[in-house]
Design a protein around this motif. Structure first.
Motif, PDB file in Angstrom:
ATOM      1  N   UNK A  39      -8.585   9.058   4.239  1.00  0.00           N
ATOM      2  CA  UNK A  39      -7.816  10.047   4.984  1.00  0.00           C
ATOM      3  C   UNK A  39      -6.354  10.011   4.543  1.00  0.00           C
ATOM      4  N   UNK A  40      -5.716  11.165   4.636  1.00  0.00           N
ATOM      5  CA  UNK A  40      -4.287  11.291   4.325  1.00  0.00           C
ATOM      6  C   UNK A  40      -3.545  11.640   5.596  1.00  0.00           C
ATOM      7  N   UNK A  41      -2.592  10.802   5.985  1.00  0.00           N
ATOM      8  CA  UNK A  41      -1.735  11.050   7.144  1.00  0.00           C
ATOM      9  C   UNK A  41      -0.462  11.712   6.638  1.00  0.00           C
ATOM     10  N   UNK A  42      -0.274  12.981   6.981  1.00  0.00           N
ATOM     11  CA  UNK A  42       0.811  13.797   6.426  1.00  0.00           C
ATOM     12  C   UNK A  42       2.045  13.705   7.318  1.00  0.00           C
ATOM     13  N   UNK A  43       2.992  12.864   6.945  1.00  0.00           N
ATOM     14  CA  UNK A  43       4.139  12.594   7.797  1.00  0.00           C
ATOM     15  C   UNK A  43       3.778  11.471   8.731  1.00  0.00           C
ATOM     16  N   UNK A  44       3.519  10.295   8.150  1.00  0.00           N
ATOM     17  CA  UNK A  44       2.855   9.203   8.869  1.00  0.00           C
ATOM     18  C   UNK A  44       3.713   8.535   9.922  1.00  0.00           C
ATOM     19  N   UNK A  45       5.049   8.637   9.825  1.00  0.00           N
ATOM     20  CA  UNK A  45       5.896   7.961  10.801  1.00  0.00           C
ATOM     21  C   UNK A  45       5.683   6.458  10.770  1.00  0.00           C
ATOM     22  N   UNK A  46       5.310   5.874  11.905  1.00  0.00           N
ATOM     23  CA  UNK A  46       5.077   4.423  11.970  1.00  0.00           C
ATOM     24  C   UNK A  46       3.606   4.056  11.812  1.00  0.00           C
ATOM     25  N   UNK A  62       5.308   9.166   4.171  1.00  0.00           N
ATOM     26  CA  UNK A  62       6.430   9.379   5.081  1.00  0.00           C
ATOM     27  C   UNK A  62       7.726   9.502   4.283  1.00  0.00           C
ATOM     28  N   UNK A  63       8.505  10.535   4.577  1.00  0.00           N
ATOM     29  CA  UNK A  63       9.739  10.800   3.841  1.00  0.00           C
ATOM     30  C   UNK A  63      10.933  10.026   4.405  1.00  0.00           C
ATOM     31  N   UNK A  64      10.860   9.636   5.664  1.00  0.00           N
ATOM     32  CA  UNK A  64      11.973   8.970   6.327  1.00  0.00           C
ATOM     33  C   UNK A  64      11.925   7.455   6.058  1.00  0.00           C
ATOM     34  N   UNK A  65      12.888   6.966   5.302  1.00  0.00           N
ATOM     35  CA  UNK A  65      12.901   5.553   4.917  1.00  0.00           C
ATOM     36  C   UNK A  65      12.958   4.624   6.138  1.00  0.00           C
ATOM     37  N   UNK A  67      11.626   5.071   9.080  1.00  0.00           N
ATOM     38  CA  UNK A  67      10.310   4.975   9.701  1.00  0.00           C
ATOM     39  C   UNK A  67       9.361   4.141   8.849  1.00  0.00           C
ATOM     40  N   UNK A  68       9.486   4.268   7.550  1.00  0.00           N
ATOM     41  CA  UNK A  68       8.650   3.461   6.656  1.00  0.00           C
ATOM     42  C   UNK A  68       8.923   1.980   6.873  1.00  0.00           C
ATOM     43  N   UNK A  69      10.193   1.643   7.123  1.00  0.00           N
ATOM     44  CA  UNK A  69      10.578   0.237   7.277  1.00  0.00           C
ATOM     45  C   UNK A  69       9.918  -0.412   8.492  1.00  0.00           C
ATOM     46  N   UNK A  77      -5.300   0.127   4.422  1.00  0.00           N
ATOM     47  CA  UNK A  77      -4.469   1.283   4.105  1.00  0.00           C
ATOM     48  C   UNK A  77      -3.088   0.896   3.646  1.00  0.00           C
ATOM     49  N   UNK A  78      -2.260   1.931   3.416  1.00  0.00           N
ATOM     50  CA  UNK A  78      -0.892   1.695   2.975  1.00  0.00           C
ATOM     51  C   UNK A  78      -0.011   2.865   3.382  1.00  0.00           C
ATOM     52  N   UNK A  79       1.302   2.611   3.391  1.00  0.00           N
ATOM     53  CA  UNK A  79       2.303   3.629   3.667  1.00  0.00           C
ATOM     54  C   UNK A  79       3.105   3.847   2.393  1.00  0.00           C
ATOM     55  N   UNK A  80       3.330   5.109   2.044  1.00  0.00           N
ATOM     56  CA  UNK A  80       4.070   5.472   0.832  1.00  0.00           C
ATOM     57  C   UNK A  80       5.340   6.205   1.233  1.00  0.00           C
ATOM     58  N   UNK A  81       6.484   5.735   0.727  1.00  0.00           N
ATOM     59  CA  UNK A  81       7.742   6.427   0.998  1.00  0.00           C
ATOM     60  C   UNK A  81       7.897   7.572   0.000  1.00  0.00           C
ATOM     61  N   UNK A  82       7.675   8.798   0.486  1.00  0.00           N
ATOM     62  CA  UNK A  82       7.747   9.967  -0.380  1.00  0.00           C
ATOM     63  C   UNK A  82       7.644  11.209   0.489  1.00  0.00           C
TER      64      UNK A  82
END
Length: 448
Positions: A39-46, A62-65, A67-69, A77-82
């Motif tokens: 699955x792809x979470x579009x704008x994953x936040x936290x 997630x585009x917001x650095x 929130x990625x932190x 799974x994983x979170x991608x900053x982009x």
């Protein structure tokens, strides 16, 4: 917009989804899929949508650095900053999440143009650039999900009816995918007026089925008969006819261009520097039928409403009005309208409407008054105009008998709104009914 955007304003467009809503989201997903691979979470936040899901692999973008932190992706799974529009992955079993909401005014233009061009090319549709940001995410989800995949997003309910999303609805209809829309009966995001919904596009289904449900404040699901509560369905959208609606004037900023009586006096402006205007009809009694000089003074001026529109668009201005304009802080005029008129205060005036119509209402229908005082409609107040003089009493009575509440999509929990083109549809029907009544009934007297 008071400053340039790099893409979209993060702090304004992204709101965390309540845990109870996430839980309900996954409960509903199980109605359409027993299990999911990737699955792809579009704008994953936290990464809160990673909790409680039925999937083998989770990818959050997630585009917001910031929130990625603080994000906590699952072990699988994983979170991608982009920005998800730059994410190369595709062919997902499901595209999920709560995409950011932002008005089209608040999206950086070059980013919007590039994104729209790409989506139009890949989907083969023509998008309305006045649509809000979440529609672009919706389109991307349709592209990045598998041919038999699932799109599951929390988005405003208005997408099922608004003209700005028409191309997306028609695309889904042509593909004959099944659509399931769950409308929240209560606000789920603090401070957000728009009615939210959980929407599913099941690309594995090819019945072309659209079904609607309500989610009660107790999180129970109940089936709806359709988009609206009326068997007649949603009010149509129509172009102008012999009588038409016009959105209230947007001169730039109501804080600058419209004044209360006290503000007018304190600014040293005379009555010749202003014209009467209506920015809100909330203090006008529902049973009032005519806005005369006396009722305007009682319910608008006396109520402390912004009731005077400055005549800054005229060449012959008084010294007092020029002084007022000179002292308006520059930061107060850094909006789209002021920056696109020369000089910044030279707005294009609207004609005086014959009838004033409050687009927003809570029960049955909007307030409708005959405009005997000659006030200009501003903002959310709609004006009704005609090529000839309208038989205003007959039209007013016609509008007041219509149950608009059952034929429009709720803007928020209690607030309903009639769009300009929806009112045009009603006005066109009125003209046609008058025509069928005969020459005397349909006759409009020429304006003097």
């Amino acid at each position: 917009m008071t400053h340039p955007r790099t893409a979209y304003e993060l702090s304004e467009s992204q709101v965390a989804t309540p845990e109870a809503v996430v839980s309900l989201f996954w409960h509903l997903v199980t109605k359409y899929r027993d299990d999911l691979n990737q699955v792809l979470d579009m704008g994953a936040g936290d990464c809160r949508f990673a909790r409680g899901g039925i999937f083998e692999r989770y990818i959050g973008v997630e585009i917001d650095r910031k929130r990625v932190a603080i994000a906590q992706p699952p072990a699988n799974g994983k979170i991608i900053h982009n920005c998800v529009f730059q994410h190369a992955g595709s062919n997902y079993d499901a595209c999920i999440g709560n995409p950011p909401y932002a008005r089209h005014h608040d999206i950086e233009h070059s980013w919007k143009n590039r994104t729209v061009a790409r989506l139009e090319n890949e989907l083969g549709i023509s998008l309305n650039k006045h649509c809000n940001l979440y529609i672009y995410f919706f389109c991307l989800a349709l592209l990045k999900s598998r041919r038999d995949g699932l799109v599951a997003l929390i988005i405003p309910y208005e997408w099922v009816s608004r003209p700005a999303a028409k191309a997306v609805r028609e695309y889904i209809q042509r593909e004959r995918w099944n659509v399931y829309v769950y409308r929240f009966q209560m606000p789920i995001f603090e401070g957000v007026m728009t009615t939210a919904s959980i929407c599913f596009v099941d690309k594995a289904g090819h019945d072309g089925r659209w079904q609607y449900y309500d989610i009660t404040p107790e999180y129970r699901v109940r089936k709806r008969q359709g988009i609206t509560d009326s068997k007649k369905g949603l009010l149509d959208y129509a172009k102008r006819g012999k009588i038409w609606a016009l959105r209230g004037l947007s001169p730039g900023s109501q804080k600058i261009f419209t004044l209360t009586e006290g503000q007018r006096v304190r600014s040293g402006l005379s009555k010749s520097d202003v014209v009467p205007c209506i920015t809100s009809m909330r203090n006008i009694p529902r049973n009032l039928r005519t806005l005369s000089h006396d009722t305007f003074r009682k319910y608008v001026v006396g109520a402390g409403e912004r009731c005077w529109l400055i005549r800054s668009n005229e060449e012959a201005r008084s010294v007092a009005l020029d002084t007022y304009l000179e002292y308006v802080p520059s930061e107060h005029r850094q909006n789209y309208t002021c920056q696109h008129q020369e000089p910044w205060f030279n707005y294009e005036p609207h004609p005086v409407p014959q009838i004033l119509f409050s687009s927003g209402f809570t029960k049955f229908g909007p307030k409708v008054v005959v405009n005997s005082v000659g006030a200009r409609a501003v903002g959310s107040v709609l004006g009704v105009h005609g090529k000839t003089k309208i038989r205003v009493r007959r039209l007013q009575n016609y509008l007041l008998r219509i149950n608009f509440e059952k034929r429009v999509v709720a803007h928020a929990r209690k607030l309903k709104k009639v769009e300009v083109k929806q009112l045009n549809s009603v006005l066109n029907t009125f003209v046609e009914k008058e025509r069928k009544r005969g020459p005397e009934a349909s006759r409009f007297r020429k304006s003097r």
